[in-house]
Design a protein around this motif. Structure first.
Motif, PDB file in Angstrom:
ATOM      1  N   UNK A  94       9.039  11.247  -8.436  1.00 26.02           N
ATOM      2  CA  UNK A  94       9.295  10.004  -7.716  1.00 26.02           C
ATOM      3  C   UNK A  94       9.959  10.335  -6.386  1.00 26.02           C
ATOM      4  N   UNK A  95       9.256  10.072  -5.295  1.00 27.37           N
ATOM      5  CA  UNK A  95       9.786  10.253  -3.938  1.00 27.37           C
ATOM      6  C   UNK A  95      10.052   8.851  -3.411  1.00 27.37           C
ATOM      7  N   UNK A  96      11.288   8.387  -3.514  1.00 29.17           N
ATOM      8  CA  UNK A  96      11.615   6.969  -3.357  1.00 29.17           C
ATOM      9  C   UNK A  96      11.654   6.508  -1.901  1.00 29.17           C
ATOM     10  N   UNK A  97      11.742   5.187  -1.748  1.00 27.84           N
ATOM     11  CA  UNK A  97      11.930   4.611  -0.419  1.00 27.84           C
ATOM     12  C   UNK A  97      10.626   4.380   0.328  1.00 27.84           C
ATOM     13  N   UNK A  98      10.764   4.136   1.615  1.00 27.60           N
ATOM     14  CA  UNK A  98       9.624   3.824   2.473  1.00 27.60           C
ATOM     15  C   UNK A  98       9.076   5.117   3.070  1.00 27.60           C
ATOM     16  N   UNK A  99       7.761   5.181   3.246  1.00 23.55           N
ATOM     17  CA  UNK A  99       7.152   6.396   3.785  1.00 23.55           C
ATOM     18  C   UNK A  99       7.105   6.344   5.312  1.00 23.55           C
ATOM     19  N   UNK A 100       6.970   7.512   5.922  1.00 22.77           N
ATOM     20  CA  UNK A 100       6.914   7.579   7.386  1.00 22.77           C
ATOM     21  C   UNK A 100       5.753   6.767   7.965  1.00 22.77           C
ATOM     22  N   UNK A 101       4.533   6.828   7.389  1.00 24.08           N
ATOM     23  CA  UNK A 101       3.453   6.001   7.938  1.00 24.08           C
ATOM     24  C   UNK A 101       3.767   4.506   7.909  1.00 24.08           C
ATOM     25  N   UNK A 102       4.458   4.057   6.863  1.00 25.11           N
ATOM     26  CA  UNK A 102       4.829   2.642   6.804  1.00 25.11           C
ATOM     27  C   UNK A 102       5.812   2.291   7.920  1.00 25.11           C
ATOM     28  N   UNK A 103       6.794   3.157   8.145  1.00 19.39           N
ATOM     29  CA  UNK A 103       7.774   2.916   9.207  1.00 19.39           C
ATOM     30  C   UNK A 103       7.136   2.963  10.587  1.00 19.39           C
ATOM     31  N   UNK A 104       6.182   3.869  10.754  1.00 16.66           N
ATOM     32  CA  UNK A 104       5.628   4.117  12.077  1.00 16.66           C
ATOM     33  C   UNK A 104       4.595   3.084  12.515  1.00 16.66           C
ATOM     34  N   UNK A 105       4.088   2.288  11.581  1.00 15.66           N
ATOM     35  CA  UNK A 105       3.108   1.266  11.933  1.00 15.66           C
ATOM     36  C   UNK A 105       3.835  -0.064  12.154  1.00 15.66           C
ATOM     37  N   UNK A 143      -0.968  21.244 -17.482  1.00 14.91           N
ATOM     38  CA  UNK A 143      -0.415  19.976 -17.940  1.00 14.91           C
ATOM     39  C   UNK A 143      -0.927  18.760 -17.190  1.00 14.91           C
ATOM     40  N   UNK A 144      -0.448  17.609 -17.610  1.00 15.35           N
ATOM     41  CA  UNK A 144      -0.784  16.323 -16.988  1.00 15.35           C
ATOM     42  C   UNK A 144       0.447  15.812 -16.251  1.00 15.35           C
ATOM     43  N   UNK A 145       0.304  15.581 -14.955  1.00 20.81           N
ATOM     44  CA  UNK A 145       1.431  15.194 -14.105  1.00 20.81           C
ATOM     45  C   UNK A 145       1.184  13.843 -13.437  1.00 20.81           C
ATOM     46  N   UNK A 146       2.286  13.170 -13.092  1.00 18.49           N
ATOM     47  CA  UNK A 146       2.206  11.899 -12.375  1.00 18.49           C
ATOM     48  C   UNK A 146       3.023  11.996 -11.098  1.00 18.49           C
ATOM     49  N   UNK A 147       2.365  11.748  -9.960  1.00 17.41           N
ATOM     50  CA  UNK A 147       3.055  11.585  -8.680  1.00 17.41           C
ATOM     51  C   UNK A 147       3.197  10.072  -8.491  1.00 17.41           C
ATOM     52  N   UNK A 148       4.393   9.555  -8.788  1.00 20.58           N
ATOM     53  CA  UNK A 148       4.607   8.119  -8.808  1.00 20.58           C
ATOM     54  C   UNK A 148       4.649   7.464  -7.447  1.00 20.58           C
ATOM     55  N   UNK A 149       4.698   8.273  -6.396  1.00 23.73           N
ATOM     56  CA  UNK A 149       4.752   7.745  -5.027  1.00 23.73           C
ATOM     57  C   UNK A 149       3.856   8.610  -4.144  1.00 23.73           C
ATOM     58  N   UNK A 150       2.557   8.368  -4.174  1.00 26.47           N
ATOM     59  CA  UNK A 150       1.580   9.223  -3.509  1.00 26.47           C
ATOM     60  C   UNK A 150       1.830   9.344  -2.012  1.00 26.47           C
ATOM     61  N   UNK A 151       2.118   8.223  -1.346  1.00 29.63           N
ATOM     62  CA  UNK A 151       2.359   8.277   0.103  1.00 29.63           C
ATOM     63  C   UNK A 151       1.127   8.729   0.858  1.00 29.63           C
ATOM     64  N   UNK A 152       1.179   9.927   1.421  1.00 26.96           N
ATOM     65  CA  UNK A 152       0.009  10.521   2.065  1.00 26.96           C
ATOM     66  C   UNK A 152      -0.368  11.854   1.414  1.00 26.96           C
TER      67      UNK A 152
END
Length: 306
Positions: A97-108, A24-33
């Motif tokens: 959809x993996x919502x919110x802020x990602x760890x790399x964003x918080x850690x920088x 199938x065709x899938x969408x990861x709406x919040x790639x992050x890392x």
């Protein structure tokens, strides 16, 4: 934390629920890392495809490095609320959809999300556009500050904190995260145990600056047109505001349109668009022990009906 060490929350549980068709065709709406994306690709066969979406230019750059040679993968820079611009209606087998802020964003510190590290007061997930947190805090009316702190941070001392911010910015504009955190901290008369006194205000500003809840409501509605019958919607939320929106949306689509009482309509004639799959899933104690961010995660799954 290195970008490569970012831990995707509810990784196995989310991908197990999402991938119902290996071709199938899938969408990861919040790639992050790319943690969820990597496992989705492992589950797909040669004809499967994955479109990943992210607002963050750093995530786009990372995706190109990590999956640039993967023919089944494509990355798209933008909000998941606009994913319909990159996908055809009725062709999607699953949306994650993996919502919110990602760890790399918080850690920088230079991204300005954290009240624990000093950095420029930015908080934009997409640093290429939009108003920064500093711009907003320094120019918005006191009444609007109160509204945002109450609505998006559920902060009971919103009025006191907004007043303190307005008084201080009249003397000197806010430019740094720790400066704002200290002013909010001093205005908070009742600290919650185990929680920094600026937590709710920083959450509220981040949600507002990035339009997070508006984007969430938009993508949920658009998912109905994008998903093919049998396709899955998988959403991981990290606070009650997000989870209430997701829970309410799935419930409303399960019930179908609200018809006047007494209308002679059979149950089989009611147009329902989704069915809930299982109960809400939370991280197990082992995952929480290794990744504290997963402690508040709630995953809900729904399936598109014909």
């Amino acid at each position: 934390m290195s970008q490569n060490l970012h831990r995707s929350v509810l990784l196995r549980e989310a991908v197990d629920a999402l991938v119902v068709d290996p071709g199938g065709f899938y969408i990861d709406g919040t790639f992050g890392r790319g943690g969820h994306s990597a496992l989705v690709l492992d589950r797909l066969n040669e004809s499967g495809r994955l479109l990943a979406v992210d607002k963050d230019p750093q995530a786009i750059e990372f995706a190109a490095e990590r999956f640039g040679d993967e023919p089944r993968f494509e990355i798209w820079h933008g909000s998941f609320a606009d994913m319909d611009q990159a996908a055809e209606a009725g062709q999607v087998s699953g949306i994650l959809l993996d919502l919110g802020v990602s760890s790399p964003q918080l850690d920088q510190a230079e991204r300005g999300f954290s009240f624990m590290q000093d950095g420029p007061l930015d908080m934009r997930m997409d640093t290429s556009r939009g108003m920064s947190a500093a711009d907003w805090v320094n120019t918005e009316s006191e009444a609007e500050l109160v509204r945002v702190f109450k609505e998006y941070g559920e902060e009971r001392f919103a009025r006191r904190m907004a007043g303190a911010i307005v008084r201080r910015r009249a003397e000197k504009p806010f430019e740094r995260t720790l400066d704002l955190a200290e002013v909010v901290k001093a205005a908070n008369p009742a600290w919650e145990k185990g929680k920094h006194p600026a937590t709710r205000v920083f959450q509220a500003i981040r949600i507002h600056v990035n339009g997070e809840l508006d984007d969430l409501q938009s993508v949920l509605k658009k998912s109905l047109a994008l998903l093919k019958p049998g396709g899955r919607l998988v959403v991981i939320s990290f606070h009650s505001l997000e989870d209430r929106i997701v829970k309410r949306f799935i419930r409303e689509q399960e019930k179908g349109p609200q018809l006047p009482r007494g209308l002679p309509v059979m149950d089989s004639q009611i147009h329902r668009t989704l069915r809930s799959v299982g109960k809400a899933v939370k991280a197990e104690s082992e995952e929480v022990g290794g990744n504290v961010r997963s402690r508040s995660a709630v995953m809900r799954v729904a399936e598109r009906l014909a």
